[in-house]
Design a protein around this motif. Structure first.
Motif, mmCIF file in Angstrom:
data_model
loop_
_atom_site.group_PDB
_atom_site.id
_atom_site.type_symbol
_atom_site.label_atom_id
_atom_site.label_comp_id
_atom_site.label_asym_id
_atom_site.label_seq_id
_atom_site.Cartn_x
_atom_site.Cartn_y
_atom_site.Cartn_z
ATOM 1 N N GLY A 1 21.739 10.770 -23.950
ATOM 2 C CA GLY A 1 20.856 9.751 -23.396
ATOM 3 C C GLY A 1 19.779 10.246 -22.463
ATOM 4 N N GLY A 2 19.782 11.525 -22.128
ATOM 5 C CA GLY A 2 18.766 12.041 -21.227
ATOM 6 C C GLY A 2 18.952 13.524 -20.998
ATOM 7 N N ALA A 3 17.955 14.149 -20.407
ATOM 8 C CA ALA A 3 18.023 15.590 -20.170
ATOM 9 C C ALA A 3 17.028 15.986 -19.109
ATOM 10 C CB ALA A 3 17.734 16.362 -21.463
ATOM 11 N N ARG A 4 17.314 17.110 -18.487
ATOM 12 C CA ARG A 4 16.322 17.771 -17.641
ATOM 13 C C ARG A 4 15.617 18.791 -18.515
ATOM 14 N NH1 ARG A 4 15.031 18.423 -12.492
ATOM 15 N NH2 ARG A 4 16.733 17.053 -11.853
ATOM 16 N N ILE A 5 14.293 18.776 -18.502
ATOM 17 C CA ILE A 5 13.541 19.678 -19.353
ATOM 18 C C ILE A 5 12.595 20.537 -18.523
ATOM 19 C CG2 ILE A 5 13.629 18.062 -21.288
ATOM 20 C CD1 ILE A 5 10.601 17.538 -20.751
ATOM 21 N N GLN A 6 12.265 21.687 -19.082
ATOM 22 C CA GLN A 6 11.240 22.557 -18.524
ATOM 23 C C GLN A 6 10.422 23.053 -19.704
ATOM 24 O OE1 GLN A 6 12.688 25.601 -15.943
ATOM 25 N NE2 GLN A 6 10.656 26.163 -15.223
ATOM 26 N N THR B 1 7.417 25.818 -25.596
ATOM 27 C CA THR B 1 8.834 26.129 -25.434
ATOM 28 C C THR B 1 9.438 25.153 -24.432
ATOM 29 O OG1 THR B 1 8.422 28.467 -25.883
ATOM 30 C CG2 THR B 1 10.515 27.903 -24.812
ATOM 31 N N THR B 2 10.517 24.487 -24.833
ATOM 32 C CA THR B 2 11.181 23.503 -23.980
ATOM 33 C C THR B 2 12.631 23.890 -23.777
ATOM 34 O OG1 THR B 2 9.754 21.748 -24.855
ATOM 35 C CG2 THR B 2 11.739 21.066 -23.676
ATOM 36 N N ASP B 3 13.014 24.146 -22.530
ATOM 37 C CA ASP B 3 14.419 24.383 -22.178
ATOM 38 C C ASP B 3 15.054 23.055 -21.795
ATOM 39 O OD1 ASP B 3 14.807 27.264 -22.464
ATOM 40 O OD2 ASP B 3 13.293 27.428 -20.898
ATOM 41 N N ILE B 4 16.312 22.861 -22.220
ATOM 42 C CA ILE B 4 16.955 21.549 -22.134
ATOM 43 C C ILE B 4 18.309 21.671 -21.448
ATOM 44 C CG2 ILE B 4 17.807 19.597 -23.498
ATOM 45 C CD1 ILE B 4 16.039 20.866 -25.832
ATOM 46 N N ALA B 5 18.557 20.784 -20.493
ATOM 47 C CA ALA B 5 19.878 20.624 -19.893
ATOM 48 C C ALA B 5 20.267 19.165 -20.097
ATOM 49 C CB ALA B 5 19.872 20.991 -18.417
ATOM 50 N N GLU B 6 21.162 18.899 -21.010
ATOM 51 C CA GLU B 6 21.440 17.527 -21.413
ATOM 52 C C GLU B 6 22.124 16.718 -20.320
ATOM 53 O OE1 GLU B 6 25.780 17.905 -23.610
ATOM 54 O OE2 GLU B 6 23.979 18.277 -24.801
ATOM 55 N N GLY B 7 21.848 15.430 -20.352
ATOM 56 C CA GLY B 7 22.537 14.490 -19.481
ATOM 57 C C GLY B 7 22.210 14.615 -18.013
#
Length: 283
Positions: A59-64, A246-252
């Motif tokens: 449902g969501g993520a922190r992205i860079q 390039t997108t780094d993802i940390a879910e939730g």
């Protein structure tokens, strides 16, 4: 039969070890067979579909994100959520400086340091893009801002459905071994796999990329055990050169500190599978 010489025996053992390592890397999802409990190798399509679904469910993520191309370098970091109550809280740095992008249920605000914030509906988010044609275009047209707001797992799903996939083995990322996959697809096939897309909107997207000389899109995906999508890299080659995001993802991830006061406090609902837009070709 002559005895195997030590050097040849050592080489054979190295080849065997390399083969076992390759198998374990491709099975990084952690699947096990019911009898031997050994890792199984799943098709890339299945891995990417599972990784996309997991991110949907989060449902969501922190992205860079970092975009690089002929027009220069852009970056963004923060949180994005999707579903019945979509929202975004991102710090954006591009040719206009550093700004704050906030979104809530389709309404977007973008304000740069020293300038008044601008507001737009999500469907017309391109009007916030510094590279947009004066006056903007109606609806989606694939820019930097709109790409940041989408669920990054959507690209994995579309590429799994429409692209040619290649497993590239294992790599070290974030302190662990992850599987690296690459996919490529014609623009028409990629966007044509998006469910619920009206013919008019599809034609708008295809026209946008055709006018910029883009015939195909390419994506790289890094998937950790448990079908965790950790990184997505999109590459678009057009008449003015290549643009790589390039997108780094940390879910939730929870909303960042200092988020808008009207940001949702409840857990976001399951998303509708929105796809990440490839980067905009320069020019």
């Amino acid at each position: 039969m002559p005895a195997v010489r030590p050097a040849a025996k050592g080489a054979a053992l190295l080849l065997l070890a390399a083969g076992l390592t390759a198998c374990s890397v491709l099975a990084v999802s952690g699947d096990r067979t019911p009898i031997s409990d050994r890792p199984t190798v799943r098709p890339p399509r299945q891995v990417l579909l599972s990784a996309s679904q997991r991110l949907d469910d989060a449902g969501g993520a922190r992205i860079q994100a970092v975009e690089e191309g002929p027009a220069g370098r852009r970056s963004a970091s923060g949180t994005v959520s999707w579903g019945a109550h979509d929202s975004a809280e991102l710090t954006v740095t591009d040719e206009l400086g550093t700004g704050r992008l906030r979104g809530r249920d389709g309404a977007l605000d973008l304000g740069y340091t020293g300038a008044a914030p601008r507001t737009a509906d999500r469907d017309r988010a391109e009007s916030l893009d510094p590279r947009a044609v004066p006056g903007g275009q109606s609806g989606w047209s694939g820019g930097w801002i709109t790409g940041l707001l989408a669920n990054p797992g959507g690209s994995a799903r579309l590429m799994a459905l429409a692209g040619k996939l290649t497993p590239l083995g294992g790599e070290e990322l974030n302190g662990g071994t992850v599987a690296h996959y690459r996919g490529a697809a014609p623009v028409a096939d990629y966007f044509g796999a998006e469910e619920g897309l009206s013919p008019a909107r599809l034609n708008e997207k295809l026209d946008y990329y055709e006018r910029r000389g883009v015939a195909a899109v390419e994506y790289d995906f890094w998937v950790a055990p448990g079908d965790r999508l950790l990184r997505v890299r999109s590459t678009v080659r057009g008449a003015s050169g290549a643009v790589v995001t390039t997108t780094d993802i940390a879910e939730g991830a929870e909303p960042a500190e200092g988020a808008a006061t009207d940001a949702p406090t409840e857990a976001p609902a399951a998303p509708g599978g929105a796809a990440t837009a490839p980067p905009t070709p320069a020019g």
